[in-house]
Design a protein around this motif. Structure first.
Motif, PDB file in Angstrom:
ATOM      1  N   MET A   1       0.842  -1.204   0.000  1.00  0.00           N
ATOM      2  CA  MET A   1       0.000   0.000   0.000  1.00  0.00           C
ATOM      3  C   MET A   1       0.879   1.257   0.000  1.00  0.00           C
ATOM      4  O   MET A   1       1.866   1.316   0.732  1.00  0.00           O
ATOM      5  CB  MET A   1      -0.897  -0.006   1.240  1.00  0.00           C
ATOM      6  N   LEU A   6      -2.004   7.475   0.516  1.00  0.00           N
ATOM      7  CA  LEU A   6      -3.083   7.382   1.518  1.00  0.00           C
ATOM      8  C   LEU A   6      -3.113   8.655   2.376  1.00  0.00           C
ATOM      9  O   LEU A   6      -4.188   9.226   2.626  1.00  0.00           O
ATOM     10  CB  LEU A   6      -2.862   6.146   2.392  1.00  0.00           C
ATOM     11  N   LYS A   9      -4.549  11.500   0.349  1.00  0.00           N
ATOM     12  CA  LYS A   9      -6.009  11.346   0.185  1.00  0.00           C
ATOM     13  C   LYS A   9      -6.743  11.770   1.451  1.00  0.00           C
ATOM     14  O   LYS A   9      -7.764  12.464   1.399  1.00  0.00           O
ATOM     15  CB  LYS A   9      -6.338   9.870  -0.094  1.00  0.00           C
ATOM     16  N   LEU A  10      -6.195  11.330   2.587  1.00  0.00           N
ATOM     17  CA  LEU A  10      -6.867  11.635   3.857  1.00  0.00           C
ATOM     18  C   LEU A  10      -6.784  13.132   4.173  1.00  0.00           C
ATOM     19  O   LEU A  10      -7.759  13.716   4.654  1.00  0.00           O
ATOM     20  CB  LEU A  10      -6.257  10.807   4.990  1.00  0.00           C
ATOM     21  N   ALA A  13      -9.282  14.814   2.142  1.00  0.00           N
ATOM     22  CA  ALA A  13     -10.620  14.610   2.726  1.00  0.00           C
ATOM     23  C   ALA A  13     -10.853  15.590   3.869  1.00  0.00           C
ATOM     24  O   ALA A  13     -11.934  16.168   3.996  1.00  0.00           O
ATOM     25  CB  ALA A  13     -10.745  13.175   3.229  1.00  0.00           C
TER      26      ALA A  13
ATOM     27  N   TRP B 106     -13.909   2.262   3.017  1.00  0.00           N
ATOM     28  CA  TRP B 106     -13.099   3.222   2.256  1.00  0.00           C
ATOM     29  C   TRP B 106     -11.664   2.725   2.121  1.00  0.00           C
ATOM     30  O   TRP B 106     -11.068   2.799   1.049  1.00  0.00           O
ATOM     31  CB  TRP B 106     -13.124   4.595   2.933  1.00  0.00           C
ATOM     32  N   LEU B 107     -11.137   2.175   3.230  1.00  0.00           N
ATOM     33  CA  LEU B 107      -9.761   1.654   3.190  1.00  0.00           C
ATOM     34  C   LEU B 107      -9.652   0.494   2.205  1.00  0.00           C
ATOM     35  O   LEU B 107      -8.684   0.415   1.436  1.00  0.00           O
ATOM     36  CB  LEU B 107      -9.342   1.180   4.579  1.00  0.00           C
ATOM     37  N   PHE B 110      -9.573   1.803  -1.157  1.00  0.00           N
ATOM     38  CA  PHE B 110      -8.272   2.426  -1.447  1.00  0.00           C
ATOM     39  C   PHE B 110      -7.235   1.351  -1.758  1.00  0.00           C
ATOM     40  O   PHE B 110      -6.437   1.502  -2.699  1.00  0.00           O
ATOM     41  CB  PHE B 110      -7.811   3.287  -0.253  1.00  0.00           C
ATOM     42  N   VAL B 111      -7.252   0.267  -0.990  1.00  0.00           N
ATOM     43  CA  VAL B 111      -6.279  -0.812  -1.210  1.00  0.00           C
ATOM     44  C   VAL B 111      -6.498  -1.437  -2.585  1.00  0.00           C
ATOM     45  O   VAL B 111      -5.539  -1.713  -3.323  1.00  0.00           O
ATOM     46  CB  VAL B 111      -6.385  -1.872  -0.083  1.00  0.00           C
ATOM     47  N   ALA B 117     -10.905   5.538  -4.708  1.00  0.00           N
ATOM     48  CA  ALA B 117     -11.357   5.914  -3.354  1.00  0.00           C
ATOM     49  C   ALA B 117     -11.398   7.439  -3.271  1.00  0.00           C
ATOM     50  O   ALA B 117     -10.345   8.084  -3.179  1.00  0.00           O
ATOM     51  CB  ALA B 117     -10.396   5.339  -2.314  1.00  0.00           C
ATOM     52  N   GLY B 118     -12.591   7.968  -3.342  1.00  0.00           N
ATOM     53  CA  GLY B 118     -12.745   9.442  -3.353  1.00  0.00           C
ATOM     54  C   GLY B 118     -12.448  10.047  -1.995  1.00  0.00           C
ATOM     55  O   GLY B 118     -12.683   9.412  -0.960  1.00  0.00           O
ATOM     56  N   ALA B 124     -13.613   8.348   4.559  1.00  0.00           N
ATOM     57  CA  ALA B 124     -12.328   9.075   4.562  1.00  0.00           C
ATOM     58  C   ALA B 124     -12.350  10.180   5.605  1.00  0.00           C
ATOM     59  O   ALA B 124     -11.377  10.384   6.330  1.00  0.00           O
ATOM     60  CB  ALA B 124     -12.066   9.645   3.181  1.00  0.00           C
TER      61      ALA B 124
END
Lengths: 112, 191
Positions: A1, A6, A9-10, A13, B106-107, B110-111, B117-118, B124
């Motif tokens: 991953m 990530l 993205k977070l 958000a 969501w995770l 994403f994976v 994954a918006g 999120a």
């Protein structure tokens, strides 16, 4: 991953999630009411209050010392051997203190 | 014509406490918006906002007037929020296996496909909120100001009262803390 992706993205958000700025009804009235009940800090009053608080332990110490001086009287023996002792002490103290002044005088007498 | 901020402040300092109300009304939404970034429960948000206004009233004489009142108030707000974070450092060690369903969904998305994954999904938002709550108070403050509010290091230094090098150091540590938490999530969830 991909952790960096990530993370991005977070954070995106979180950026989109702008917090609400709505104010509860008549909240400003509540604040004004609270302000009215809060005493305005007065520097002089604080200083006087501090002095009064410090005065209490000071008075207590004075009273204690006064009482102790009344009940614990200094012991002076009847035969007064303390008097010569105290005069000896004062003499020794004076000699020590004036040693530097006395010394040259005596040394000059010796030379004569 | 409505009185300006400096006029209202002068009136308050001259003893007219009622002149403070227009200032409160004007800047209350801004203070609420900032407080909601750091506290989740509405009762906590209200406590922070009240404290900000009480402090601003008590310290109004220290406002020099060489910058807008709003800047001075926001500095006070950010510092009060930071004090709140420090005093509410509850047990931040939570287990990421207790993720909610939207967060897990969501995770998983994403994976499977990171691009699908918006970042506007509820999962999120919940996950990032959970992450921010796990951060230490300085890390959370720096991430919020730097990454979410897009402020410069200099601005953060002015708001927090920290030096510019200290902000940089704390930003570096905050990012590292964030990466560590993300690594913990993925480790607990997928390994």
């Amino acid at each position: 991953m991909n952790l960096e992706q990530l993370n991005q993205k977070l954070l995106a958000a979180a950026r989109r999630n702008v917090p609400d700025d709505r104010v509860p009804f008549a909240f400003e009235k509540r604040i004004m009411a609270r302000l009215g009940s809060v005493p305005v800090p007065d520097g002089l009053a604080l200083w006087a209050h501090g002095l009064w608080r410090a005065a209490i332990p000071c008075i207590a110490v004075v009273v204690l010392l006064g009482v102790s001086s009344l009940f614990v009287a200094p012991e002076i023996p009847a035969a007064s051997p303390a008097a010569p002792a105290s005069s000896e002490l004062s003499q020794e103290f004076e000699n020590t203190l004036l040693a530097a002044v006395d010394q040259p005088a005596s040394s000059t007498e010796d030379q004569r | 014509m409505e009185p300006t901020d400096p006029e209202l402040i002068k009136a308050v300092l001259d003893g007219d406490a009622a002149s403070f109300e227009p200032l409160v009304r004007k800047y209350l939404p801004r203070v609420f918006g900032t407080a909601r970034r750091y506290a989740r429960r509405e009762s906590e948000v209200e406590d922070i906002v009240q404290e900000v206004w009480l402090k601003s009233f008590q310290k109004l004489s220290t406002f020099r007037g060489d910058a807008p009142f709003e800047h001075w108030l926001m500095r006070l707000t950010v510092r009060t929020c930071y004090d709140f974070l420090r005093s509410h450092q509850r047990n931040r060690e939570t287990n990421f296996t207790e993720l909610t369903e939207p967060e897990t969904d969501w995770l998983d998305r994403f994976v499977a496909a990171p691009d699908n994954a918006g970042d506007d999904a509820a999962g999120a938002k919940q996950l990032v909120q959970r992450l921010l709550e796990q951060l230490s108070p300085p890390a959370r403050l720096v991430i919020t100001l730097l990454e979410l509010e897009d402020r410069s290091v200099k601005e953060i230094a002015q708001l927090t009262g920290w030096s510019v090098p200290l902000v940089k150091v704390r930003a570096f540590r905050a990012r590292a803390e964030m990466r560590k938490l993300l690594a913990k999530i993925t480790k607990e969830k997928y390994l």
